[in-house]
Design a protein around this motif. Sequence first.
Motif, PDB file in Angstrom:
ATOM      1  N   LEU A 156       0.795  -1.161  -0.119  1.00 58.08           N
ATOM      2  CA  LEU A 156       0.102  -0.095   0.167  1.00 58.08           C
ATOM      3  C   LEU A 156       0.795   1.372   0.036  1.00 58.08           C
ATOM      4  O   LEU A 156       0.247   2.220  -0.477  1.00 58.08           O
ATOM      5  CB  LEU A 156      -0.987  -0.010   1.051  1.00 58.08           C
ATOM      6  CG  LEU A 156      -2.015  -1.050   1.177  1.00 58.08           C
ATOM      7  CD1 LEU A 156      -2.926  -0.975   2.280  1.00 58.08           C
ATOM      8  CD2 LEU A 156      -2.995  -0.529  -0.198  1.00 58.08           C
ATOM      9  N   MET A 157       2.158   1.071   0.306  1.00 58.18           N
ATOM     10  CA  MET A 157       2.843   2.266   0.304  1.00 58.18           C
ATOM     11  C   MET A 157       3.345   2.617  -1.061  1.00 58.18           C
ATOM     12  O   MET A 157       4.060   3.566  -1.389  1.00 58.18           O
ATOM     13  CB  MET A 157       4.022   2.114   1.471  1.00 58.18           C
ATOM     14  CG  MET A 157       3.541   2.049   2.885  1.00 58.18           C
ATOM     15  SD  MET A 157       2.862   3.603   3.484  1.00 58.18           S
ATOM     16  CE  MET A 157       4.314   4.442   3.679  1.00 58.18           C
ATOM     17  N   ILE A 158       3.732   1.528  -1.771  1.00 58.13           N
ATOM     18  CA  ILE A 158       4.200   1.444  -3.048  1.00 58.13           C
ATOM     19  C   ILE A 158       3.265   1.776  -4.236  1.00 58.13           C
ATOM     20  O   ILE A 158       3.766   2.399  -4.942  1.00 58.13           O
ATOM     21  CB  ILE A 158       5.228   0.170  -3.461  1.00 58.13           C
ATOM     22  CG1 ILE A 158       6.327   0.102  -2.268  1.00 58.13           C
ATOM     23  CG2 ILE A 158       5.835   0.079  -4.545  1.00 58.13           C
ATOM     24  CD1 ILE A 158       6.999  -1.216  -2.218  1.00 58.13           C
ATOM     25  N   ILE A 172       2.796   4.731  -7.364  1.00 55.42           N
ATOM     26  CA  ILE A 172       3.119   4.404  -8.805  1.00 55.42           C
ATOM     27  C   ILE A 172       2.028   4.434  -9.735  1.00 55.42           C
ATOM     28  O   ILE A 172       2.129   4.849 -10.977  1.00 55.42           O
ATOM     29  CB  ILE A 172       3.750   2.969  -8.895  1.00 55.42           C
ATOM     30  CG1 ILE A 172       4.880   2.736  -7.944  1.00 55.42           C
ATOM     31  CG2 ILE A 172       3.941   2.584 -10.341  1.00 55.42           C
ATOM     32  CD1 ILE A 172       6.141   3.375  -8.461  1.00 55.42           C
ATOM     33  N   PHE A 173       0.762   3.979  -9.308  1.00 58.77           N
ATOM     34  CA  PHE A 173      -0.317   4.223 -10.274  1.00 58.77           C
ATOM     35  C   PHE A 173      -0.749   5.371 -10.747  1.00 58.77           C
ATOM     36  O   PHE A 173      -1.137   6.055 -11.602  1.00 58.77           O
ATOM     37  CB  PHE A 173      -1.538   3.557  -9.483  1.00 58.77           C
ATOM     38  CG  PHE A 173      -1.440   1.954  -9.835  1.00 58.77           C
ATOM     39  CD1 PHE A 173      -1.341   1.438 -11.205  1.00 58.77           C
ATOM     40  CD2 PHE A 173      -1.465   1.081  -8.948  1.00 58.77           C
ATOM     41  CE1 PHE A 173      -1.138   0.107 -11.434  1.00 58.77           C
ATOM     42  CE2 PHE A 173      -1.357  -0.459  -9.003  1.00 58.77           C
ATOM     43  CZ  PHE A 173      -1.255  -0.794 -10.454  1.00 58.77           C
ATOM     44  N   LEU A 221      -0.613   9.776 -14.545  1.00 60.08           N
ATOM     45  CA  LEU A 221      -0.077  11.114 -15.055  1.00 60.08           C
ATOM     46  C   LEU A 221       0.596  10.953 -16.514  1.00 60.08           C
ATOM     47  O   LEU A 221       0.565  11.555 -17.428  1.00 60.08           O
ATOM     48  CB  LEU A 221       1.071  11.709 -13.937  1.00 60.08           C
ATOM     49  CG  LEU A 221       0.453  12.225 -12.782  1.00 60.08           C
ATOM     50  CD1 LEU A 221       1.355  12.649 -11.949  1.00 60.08           C
ATOM     51  CD2 LEU A 221      -0.742  13.370 -12.890  1.00 60.08           C
ATOM     52  N   PHE A 222       1.436   9.788 -16.480  1.00 59.20           N
ATOM     53  CA  PHE A 222       1.924   9.344 -18.012  1.00 59.20           C
ATOM     54  C   PHE A 222       0.839   9.257 -19.028  1.00 59.20           C
ATOM     55  O   PHE A 222       1.079   9.828 -19.906  1.00 59.20           O
ATOM     56  CB  PHE A 222       2.757   8.051 -17.736  1.00 59.20           C
ATOM     57  CG  PHE A 222       3.415   7.404 -18.825  1.00 59.20           C
ATOM     58  CD1 PHE A 222       4.429   7.925 -19.543  1.00 59.20           C
ATOM     59  CD2 PHE A 222       2.837   6.420 -19.606  1.00 59.20           C
ATOM     60  CE1 PHE A 222       5.031   7.610 -20.699  1.00 59.20           C
ATOM     61  CE2 PHE A 222       3.295   5.788 -20.914  1.00 59.20           C
ATOM     62  CZ  PHE A 222       4.451   6.437 -21.193  1.00 59.20           C
ATOM     63  N   ASP A 223      -0.172   8.743 -18.727  1.00 60.10           N
ATOM     64  CA  ASP A 223      -1.124   8.397 -19.528  1.00 60.10           C
ATOM     65  C   ASP A 223      -1.701   9.804 -20.203  1.00 60.10           C
ATOM     66  O   ASP A 223      -2.102   9.903 -21.212  1.00 60.10           O
ATOM     67  CB  ASP A 223      -2.192   7.608 -18.939  1.00 60.10           C
ATOM     68  CG  ASP A 223      -3.360   7.134 -19.865  1.00 60.10           C
ATOM     69  OD1 ASP A 223      -3.080   7.404 -21.016  1.00 60.10           O
ATOM     70  OD2 ASP A 223      -4.346   7.090 -19.681  1.00 60.10           O
ATOM     71  N   VAL A 224      -1.896  10.610 -19.140  1.00 61.34           N
ATOM     72  CA  VAL A 224      -2.633  12.161 -19.532  1.00 61.34           C
ATOM     73  C   VAL A 224      -1.479  12.854 -20.168  1.00 61.34           C
ATOM     74  O   VAL A 224      -1.946  13.611 -21.161  1.00 61.34           O
ATOM     75  CB  VAL A 224      -3.161  12.746 -18.201  1.00 61.34           C
ATOM     76  CG1 VAL A 224      -3.494  14.194 -18.418  1.00 61.34           C
ATOM     77  CG2 VAL A 224      -4.157  11.973 -17.574  1.00 61.34           C
ATOM     78  N   THR A 266       9.108  -5.101 -10.089  1.00 60.78           N
ATOM     79  CA  THR A 266       8.730  -5.520 -11.581  1.00 60.78           C
ATOM     80  C   THR A 266       7.356  -5.502 -11.555  1.00 60.78           C
ATOM     81  O   THR A 266       6.918  -5.209 -12.841  1.00 60.78           O
ATOM     82  CB  THR A 266       9.479  -7.067 -11.902  1.00 60.78           C
ATOM     83  OG1 THR A 266      10.733  -6.767 -11.641  1.00 60.78           O
ATOM     84  CG2 THR A 266       9.067  -7.201 -13.586  1.00 60.78           C
ATOM     85  N   LEU A 267       6.317  -5.845 -10.726  1.00 61.09           N
ATOM     86  CA  LEU A 267       4.788  -5.964 -10.906  1.00 61.09           C
ATOM     87  C   LEU A 267       4.431  -4.621 -11.143  1.00 61.09           C
ATOM     88  O   LEU A 267       3.333  -4.670 -12.270  1.00 61.09           O
ATOM     89  CB  LEU A 267       4.396  -6.118  -9.091  1.00 61.09           C
ATOM     90  CG  LEU A 267       2.903  -6.104  -9.278  1.00 61.09           C
ATOM     91  CD1 LEU A 267       2.359  -7.231  -9.763  1.00 61.09           C
ATOM     92  CD2 LEU A 267       2.765  -6.039  -7.798  1.00 61.09           C
ATOM     93  N   VAL A 268       5.179  -3.446 -10.999  1.00 64.57           N
ATOM     94  CA  VAL A 268       4.861  -2.212 -11.349  1.00 64.57           C
ATOM     95  C   VAL A 268       4.907  -1.937 -12.952  1.00 64.57           C
ATOM     96  O   VAL A 268       4.303  -0.993 -13.541  1.00 64.57           O
ATOM     97  CB  VAL A 268       5.343  -0.973 -10.820  1.00 64.57           C
ATOM     98  CG1 VAL A 268       5.078   0.161 -10.997  1.00 64.57           C
ATOM     99  CG2 VAL A 268       4.982  -1.293  -9.244  1.00 64.57           C
ATOM    100  N   ALA A 269       5.940  -2.402 -13.659  1.00 67.30           N
ATOM    101  CA  ALA A 269       6.167  -2.434 -14.937  1.00 67.30           C
ATOM    102  C   ALA A 269       5.375  -2.912 -15.980  1.00 67.30           C
ATOM    103  O   ALA A 269       4.932  -2.297 -16.950  1.00 67.30           O
ATOM    104  CB  ALA A 269       7.597  -2.917 -15.203  1.00 67.30           C
TER     105      ALA A 269
END
Length: 173
Positions: free
Chosen positions: A43-45, A49-50, A55-58, A92-95
């Motif tokens: 929950l801290m990570i 990241i999301f 923000l990357f998407d927008v 890597t889960l975030v990638a």
Amino acid sequence: MKMIKKQKFLFLSIVLLVIMSIVDIQLTYDALSHSGSQILSMLMIVPPIFILIGLFDVWVPRETIIELMGEGSKAKGMFLAFFLGAFSAGPTLVAFPLAMLMLKKGASYTNTIFFLMVWSSLKLPIVFYQITTIGIKLSLIINITMIIVFIVSALMVEKLFTKEEKQKIVDKA
């Protein structure tokens, strides 16, 4: 019954915890304590990241991704994929959500697969740790070999999938 099939890992874990409670209650407390700490660390990570992925998407237009990492980007796209993967933060889960977003915005499969490989194995902290533990010479041999294998693998994956298969993957995301 349908819910049990869908959540079989959760139900299996609960059954095992009940059995473990019968055998050794202290072991159950330890397992629940470790599970709670893992959930808190995730929950801290994950939320930051999301937020960054959102923000990357927008902020990054599709045209920019197509130009920099699309089908015609060649070495420039590979270099950018390497840079993004090597200077990344988080597990890597975030990638994977970021990779799917890159695919949806028009990045080539070669660059996306290469990005995932670099993120999982060649992040700078990992490379620095390798240098301090096994030395610079062996680290260079290992990492250069991995880069070569990653490039060849990413190019092979691009050739193995048909356009229809690639589109199905993007559509399922």
